[in-house]
Motif scaffolding. Structure first.
Motif, PDB file in Angstrom:
ATOM      1  N   GLY A   1       0.698  -1.066  -0.159  1.00 35.96           N
ATOM      2  CA  GLY A   1       0.242  -0.052   0.442  1.00 35.96           C
ATOM      3  C   GLY A   1       0.869   1.109   0.749  1.00 35.96           C
ATOM      4  O   GLY A   1       0.203   2.542   0.444  1.00 35.96           O
ATOM      5  N   GLN A   2       1.850   0.976  -0.182  1.00 27.63           N
ATOM      6  CA  GLN A   2       2.696   2.589   0.048  1.00 27.63           C
ATOM      7  C   GLN A   2       2.779   3.611  -1.619  1.00 27.63           C
ATOM      8  O   GLN A   2       2.539   4.315  -1.282  1.00 27.63           O
ATOM      9  CB  GLN A   2       4.233   2.245   0.320  1.00 27.63           C
ATOM     10  N   GLY A   3       2.786   2.193  -2.266  1.00 29.01           N
ATOM     11  CA  GLY A   3       2.137   3.192  -3.667  1.00 29.01           C
ATOM     12  C   GLY A   3       0.981   2.245  -4.312  1.00 29.01           C
ATOM     13  O   GLY A   3       0.558   1.179  -3.825  1.00 29.01           O
ATOM     14  N   PHE A   4       1.416   2.634  -5.852  1.00 27.81           N
ATOM     15  CA  PHE A   4       0.097   2.024  -7.223  1.00 27.81           C
ATOM     16  C   PHE A   4       0.408   1.918  -8.064  1.00 27.81           C
ATOM     17  O   PHE A   4       1.038   2.754  -7.973  1.00 27.81           O
ATOM     18  CB  PHE A   4      -1.306   3.131  -7.261  1.00 27.81           C
ATOM     19  N   GLY A   5       0.453   1.293  -8.776  1.00 27.02           N
ATOM     20  CA  GLY A   5       0.894   1.410  -9.880  1.00 27.02           C
ATOM     21  C   GLY A   5       0.113   0.431 -10.847  1.00 27.02           C
ATOM     22  O   GLY A   5      -0.754  -0.148 -10.467  1.00 27.02           O
ATOM     23  N   PHE A   6      -0.228   1.213 -12.292  1.00 26.44           N
ATOM     24  CA  PHE A   6      -1.015   0.013 -13.495  1.00 26.44           C
ATOM     25  C   PHE A   6       0.252  -0.015 -14.857  1.00 26.44           C
ATOM     26  O   PHE A   6       0.283   1.533 -15.167  1.00 26.44           O
ATOM     27  CB  PHE A   6      -2.589   1.043 -13.618  1.00 26.44           C
ATOM     28  N   ALA A   7      -0.705  -0.525 -15.124  1.00 22.87           N
ATOM     29  CA  ALA A   7      -0.383  -0.735 -16.877  1.00 22.87           C
ATOM     30  C   ALA A   7      -0.995  -0.261 -17.625  1.00 22.87           C
ATOM     31  O   ALA A   7      -2.358  -1.127 -17.928  1.00 22.87           O
ATOM     32  CB  ALA A   7       0.904  -2.288 -17.060  1.00 22.87           C
ATOM     33  N   ARG A   8      -1.285   0.234 -19.075  1.00 25.29           N
ATOM     34  CA  ARG A   8      -1.885  -0.191 -19.831  1.00 25.29           C
ATOM     35  C   ARG A   8      -1.247  -0.779 -21.509  1.00 25.29           C
ATOM     36  O   ARG A   8      -0.175  -0.436 -21.913  1.00 25.29           O
ATOM     37  CB  ARG A   8      -2.254   1.452 -20.375  1.00 25.29           C
ATOM     38  N   ILE A   9      -2.017  -1.557 -21.743  1.00 26.67           N
ATOM     39  CA  ILE A   9      -0.837  -2.261 -22.998  1.00 26.67           C
ATOM     40  C   ILE A   9      -1.741  -2.616 -24.290  1.00 26.67           C
ATOM     41  O   ILE A   9      -3.121  -3.013 -24.317  1.00 26.67           O
ATOM     42  CB  ILE A   9      -0.848  -3.825 -22.143  1.00 26.67           C
ATOM     43  N   TYR A  10      -1.408  -2.426 -25.568  1.00 30.20           N
ATOM     44  CA  TYR A  10      -2.689  -2.322 -26.840  1.00 30.20           C
ATOM     45  C   TYR A  10      -1.124  -2.890 -28.102  1.00 30.20           C
ATOM     46  O   TYR A  10      -0.221  -2.569 -27.824  1.00 30.20           O
ATOM     47  CB  TYR A  10      -2.902  -1.057 -27.372  1.00 30.20           C
ATOM     48  N   LYS A  11      -1.714  -3.589 -27.998  1.00 27.54           N
ATOM     49  CA  LYS A  11      -1.209  -4.852 -29.719  1.00 27.54           C
ATOM     50  C   LYS A  11       0.783  -4.996 -28.712  1.00 27.54           C
ATOM     51  O   LYS A  11       1.848  -4.385 -29.115  1.00 27.54           O
ATOM     52  CB  LYS A  11      -1.243  -3.869 -30.509  1.00 27.54           C
ATOM     53  N   GLY A  12       0.741  -5.129 -27.569  1.00 27.44           N
ATOM     54  CA  GLY A  12       2.266  -5.618 -27.465  1.00 27.44           C
ATOM     55  C   GLY A  12       2.956  -4.189 -26.867  1.00 27.44           C
ATOM     56  O   GLY A  12       3.885  -4.289 -26.250  1.00 27.44           O
ATOM     57  N   SER A  13       2.608  -2.511 -27.276  1.00 27.12           N
ATOM     58  CA  SER A  13       3.474  -1.915 -26.514  1.00 27.12           C
ATOM     59  C   SER A  13       2.303  -1.584 -25.691  1.00 27.12           C
ATOM     60  O   SER A  13       1.095  -1.575 -25.536  1.00 27.12           O
ATOM     61  CB  SER A  13       3.150  -0.391 -27.714  1.00 27.12           C
ATOM     62  N   GLY A  14       2.762   0.066 -24.551  1.00 27.19           N
ATOM     63  CA  GLY A  14       2.199   0.171 -24.025  1.00 27.19           C
ATOM     64  C   GLY A  14       2.331   1.243 -23.200  1.00 27.19           C
ATOM     65  O   GLY A  14       3.908   1.814 -23.719  1.00 27.19           O
ATOM     66  N   PHE A  15       2.484   1.184 -21.339  1.00 26.73           N
ATOM     67  CA  PHE A  15       2.727   2.414 -20.445  1.00 26.73           C
ATOM     68  C   PHE A  15       2.784   1.919 -19.640  1.00 26.73           C
ATOM     69  O   PHE A  15       1.290   0.746 -18.919  1.00 26.73           O
ATOM     70  CB  PHE A  15       2.186   3.678 -20.457  1.00 26.73           C
ATOM     71  N   ILE A  16       3.760   1.670 -18.612  1.00 23.61           N
ATOM     72  CA  ILE A  16       3.469   1.536 -16.804  1.00 23.61           C
ATOM     73  C   ILE A  16       3.531   3.136 -16.094  1.00 23.61           C
ATOM     74  O   ILE A  16       4.418   3.727 -16.651  1.00 23.61           O
ATOM     75  CB  ILE A  16       4.417   0.281 -16.717  1.00 23.61           C
ATOM     76  N   VAL A  17       2.445   3.289 -15.160  1.00 23.12           N
ATOM     77  CA  VAL A  17       2.529   4.132 -14.259  1.00 23.12           C
ATOM     78  C   VAL A  17       3.033   3.877 -12.670  1.00 23.12           C
ATOM     79  O   VAL A  17       2.496   3.061 -12.563  1.00 23.12           O
ATOM     80  CB  VAL A  17       1.312   5.145 -14.257  1.00 23.12           C
ATOM     81  N   LEU A  18       4.229   4.241 -11.919  1.00 23.50           N
ATOM     82  CA  LEU A  18       4.918   3.883 -10.740  1.00 23.50           C
ATOM     83  C   LEU A  18       4.436   4.849 -10.416  1.00 23.50           C
ATOM     84  O   LEU A  18       4.610   5.689  -9.933  1.00 23.50           O
ATOM     85  CB  LEU A  18       5.800   2.707 -10.872  1.00 23.50           C
ATOM     86  N   ALA A  19       3.695   4.844  -8.491  1.00 21.89           N
ATOM     87  CA  ALA A  19       3.231   6.146  -8.065  1.00 21.89           C
ATOM     88  C   ALA A  19       3.900   5.806  -6.482  1.00 21.89           C
ATOM     89  O   ALA A  19       3.791   4.772  -6.001  1.00 21.89           O
ATOM     90  CB  ALA A  19       2.220   6.577  -8.380  1.00 21.89           C
ATOM     91  N   ASN A  20       4.438   6.798  -6.038  1.00 18.26           N
ATOM     92  CA  ASN A  20       4.809   6.271  -4.416  1.00 18.26           C
ATOM     93  C   ASN A  20       4.477   7.579  -3.775  1.00 18.26           C
ATOM     94  O   ASN A  20       4.402   8.724  -3.892  1.00 18.26           O
ATOM     95  CB  ASN A  20       6.292   6.464  -4.434  1.00 18.26           C
ATOM     96  N   TYR A  21       3.066   6.912  -2.648  1.00 21.02           N
ATOM     97  CA  TYR A  21       2.630   8.264  -1.984  1.00 21.02           C
ATOM     98  C   TYR A  21       2.710   8.548  -1.099  1.00 21.02           C
ATOM     99  O   TYR A  21       2.545   9.223  -0.363  1.00 21.02           O
ATOM    100  CB  TYR A  21       1.478   7.025  -2.348  1.00 21.02           C
ATOM    101  N   LEU A  22       3.890   7.464  -0.011  1.00 23.22           N
ATOM    102  CA  LEU A  22       4.371   7.409   1.275  1.00 23.22           C
ATOM    103  C   LEU A  22       5.787   8.006   1.029  1.00 23.22           C
ATOM    104  O   LEU A  22       6.030   8.757  -0.442  1.00 23.22           O
ATOM    105  CB  LEU A  22       3.735   6.281   1.343  1.00 23.22           C
ATOM    106  N   ASP A  23       5.816   8.714   2.076  1.00 22.22           N
ATOM    107  CA  ASP A  23       7.513   8.557   2.574  1.00 22.22           C
ATOM    108  C   ASP A  23       9.320   8.149   1.782  1.00 22.22           C
ATOM    109  O   ASP A  23       9.661   8.265   0.934  1.00 22.22           O
ATOM    110  CB  ASP A  23       7.982   9.854   3.800  1.00 22.22           C
ATOM    111  N   GLY A  24       8.737   6.898   2.423  1.00 28.40           N
ATOM    112  CA  GLY A  24      10.248   5.967   1.955  1.00 28.40           C
ATOM    113  C   GLY A  24      10.426   5.283   0.545  1.00 28.40           C
ATOM    114  O   GLY A  24      10.083   5.831  -0.493  1.00 28.40           O
ATOM    115  N   ASP A  25      11.890   5.082   0.447  1.00 32.36           N
ATOM    116  CA  ASP A  25      11.853   4.497  -1.185  1.00 32.36           C
ATOM    117  C   ASP A  25      11.192   4.114  -1.163  1.00 32.36           C
ATOM    118  O   ASP A  25      10.359   2.646  -0.440  1.00 32.36           O
ATOM    119  CB  ASP A  25      13.533   4.087  -0.694  1.00 32.36           C
ATOM    120  N   MET A  26      10.494   3.561  -2.423  1.00 32.71           N
ATOM    121  CA  MET A  26       9.814   2.164  -3.394  1.00 32.71           C
ATOM    122  C   MET A  26      10.620   1.374  -4.198  1.00 32.71           C
ATOM    123  O   MET A  26      10.902   2.127  -5.287  1.00 32.71           O
ATOM    124  CB  MET A  26       8.846   2.575  -3.153  1.00 32.71           C
TER     125      MET A  26
END
Ligand code: GLC
Length: 574
Positions: free
Chosen positions: A473-498
């Motif tokens: 629960g320190q962060g949240f991530g999501f990936a979107r893929i279409y025809k093998g290509s895509g992007f991923i968003v990675l977020a760290n909402y709290l203070d320490g390193d992730m």
């Protein structure tokens, strides 16, 4: 139950993509007209002012402009109390100004969304006057009720205990008609009675409402939140009236072929209730209701698990064929930067603008404007004023409505006047559009524009969605893929390193991906355009990153060094 493996693919890739409707893919940019741009120096924003900033909105990459109400109004609720639904209030300009703005928007390919307020009119609307005088046809246009008695000083006693949304009794005595009328909001906003027999059926006895067992501990009986609004709120009859509005829009659409979209504001307290406002296939209501659930649940103190839960719940329960909507800012809600801290503006914009669904940006969120602390003397919003000097800050919505911060000049470029209707936030000296456009470094505005260009890709439009809370629960991530290509968003909402090994959570992500954009001053520093290993991505507290990848990953990788040199070169010369 809420493990990060709850549901893996929430949305499959769309194998048969149909073009999305404009309101499904384009960003709707919400302008609060009083606060966007003042062209005549009276301290209140206006239509000519908005027109002068259309290029700015187009340049952001938005596709539509939503104007909060600009109709004739005595401004007791700053335009939401309408005395003439078919004319423009002089404070905003003239009908010609409106047509000129509409033309400019059309030239720029931007749609115009008008705010319509059917719940009530102003008490200065001609209908109300006719109703007060019991003119035929208008007699029951509003909700009138006799006094339940008279006190020892002959003052009429209200029909029951119903409380207005803005505090105090929802009943106002009218001397002429010698009856009370009902107002959900300020007394200057009498509720229209939709002459629907079901409305009357729902409230036959005008019974008192009971205390809400879950009311906030500091609430008092004159507060709206003190009571359970079983007779006055979220009534089935309301949805029937809205379905009638929708029917009318669809009829127009059949006759002139022009597409129409109905978005509605429904604060109803749970997704199950909210989804009723989509209606059904045979009786549709809104194309989408604004998702205030997301705003109200994701408060400060949230974490990745909270985000995951609401995203899961949304995709599990949403009636088939509808779009999600991830509204996070609004003229009635504290600004993102003030709710979560300014570091989290980018992570939140990445989240709400890149999940699949419609999205609205409230003016100023693209630069991370903050709420403005106002004194009691400066307060003008009715629920704030009604609450009094001790409690106004609990209710006033003025802090999120202060003028747009354009530049370093007087009144931040919003107005040449000596005073403005609400004060400018003193932080405009650092926080404004010009500063964020002109800086050599990162800015929320630059990140925002990057996010919006990603929204225009097929990956965003038709791609799958896989989403998880990360690191307990320190962060949240999501990936979107279409025809093998895509992007991923990675977020760290709290203070320490992730530190994330992307492949451990997400399917089909290559070992190497390109840094597409990062939150402002991303730590540890990473240059946009470079390739990094997805096996170990370090993200310091309150930061986020977007990585892109494509099927022909290896070919791309070979080009990397060229790209990196070009970037360095550009950096050097710009
Ligand atoms: C809507 C508007 C709010 C206004 C209310 C009453 O909820 O969002 O700003 O005060 O209507 O008119």
């Amino acid at each position: 139950m809420f493990s990060s493996r709850g549901i893996s693919i929430k949305l499959p890739e769309n194998p048969n993509p149909q073009p999305l409707k404009w309101w499904q893919s384009e960003i709707i940019y919400q302008v609060y007209p009083r606060s966007f741009m003042d062209s005549d120096g009276d301290g209140v924003g206006d239509l000519k002012g908005i027109e002068s900033k259309v290029d700015y909105i187009a340049d952001l990459g938005a596709g539509a402009v939503w104007l909060s109400p600009i109709y004739e109004s005595p401004m007791k609720d700053f335009g939401y109390d309408i005395s003439n639904f078919t004319n423009i209030d002089p404070i905003f300009g003239t009908m010609d100004d409106f047509l000129s703005l509409a033309t400019k928007l059309r030239e720029k390919g931007l749609k115009l969304v008008m705010d319509f307020v059917p719940n009530h009119s102003s008490d200065l609307h001609v209908w109300f006057n006719l109703s007060v005088h019991r003119q035929e046809k208008y007699e029951d246009f509003y909700v009138w009720k006799n006094a339940s008695g008279y006190d020892s000083e002959e003052n009429p006693i209200v029909p029951n205990n119903w409380v207005s949304f803005f505090g105090g009794s929802a009943w106002e005595w009218n001397e002429i008609r010698e009856q009370f009328y009902f107002h959900q909001f300020v007394a200057g906003q009498p509720d229209l009675n939709f002459e629907n027999p079901e409305v009357l059926h729902e409230i036959p006895a005008f019974l008192d409402e009971a205390e809400d067992p879950n009311r906030p501990p500091n609430s008092i009986p004159t507060d709206y939140s003190y009571w359970s609004h079983i007779y006055t709120y979220d009534l089935p009859a309301t949805r029937d009236s809205l379905a009638d509005f929708r029917k009318l829009l669809d009829t127009y659409q059949v006759s002139d072929g022009k597409e129409r979209c109905m978005m509605i504001e429904a604060y109803v307290g749970s997704l199950d209730k909210l989804f009723l406002y989509y209606g059904t296939k045979t009786k549709p209501i809104a194309h989408f209701p604004f998702n205030f659930e997301f705003i109200t649940r994701i408060k400060s103190g949230f974490n990745g698990t909270d985000v995951e839960n609401i995203v899961n719940e949304w995709f599990e329960k949403m009636p088939e064929g509808n779009m999600a909507d991830w509204l996070l800012g609004n003229h009635d809600q504290p600004r993102i930067a003030s709710r979560f801290g300014s570091e989290l503006v980018d992570p939140f914009n990445m989240l709400i603008l890149l999940l699949p669904g419609s999205a609205v940006t409230y003016y100023g969120e693209e630069i991370g404007m903050t709420n403005t602390n106002l004194t009691w003397e400066e307060t003008v919003d009715p629920p704030g004023c009604q609450a009094g000097p001790e409690r106004y800050q609990l209710f006033s919505r003025d802090p999120e409505r202060t003028p747009m911060q354009w530049n370093f000049e007087k009144n931040s470029g919003f107005s040449t006047g000596d005073s403005t209707w609400l004060p400018i936030n003193p932080n405009y000296k650092e926080l404004n559009v010009q500063a964020q456009n002109e800086t050599n470094g990162d800015s929320h505005l630059k990140v925002y524009k990057q996010i919006l260009s990603l929204r225009k890709t097929d990956t965003w439009k038709y791609g799958s969605l896989e989403a998880y809370a990360l690191e307990n629960g320190q962060g949240f991530g999501f990936a979107r893929i279409y025809k093998g290509s895509g992007f991923i968003v990675l977020a760290n909402y709290l203070d320490g390193d992730m530190i994330i090994n992307v492949g451990e959570h997400f399917k089909d992500i290559p070992d190497s991906a390109m840094v597409y954009t990062t939150s402002v001053n991303f730590q540890p520093e990473m240059s946009v355009g470079s390739f990094i290993s997805t096996k170990s991505v370090t993200i310091r507290g309150k930061h986020s990153i977007i990585l892109t990848f494509s099927k022909s990953e290896n070919e791309k990788k070979n080009d990397t060094w060229v790209w990196t040199i070009v970037r360095q070169f550009l950096k050097f010369y710009i």
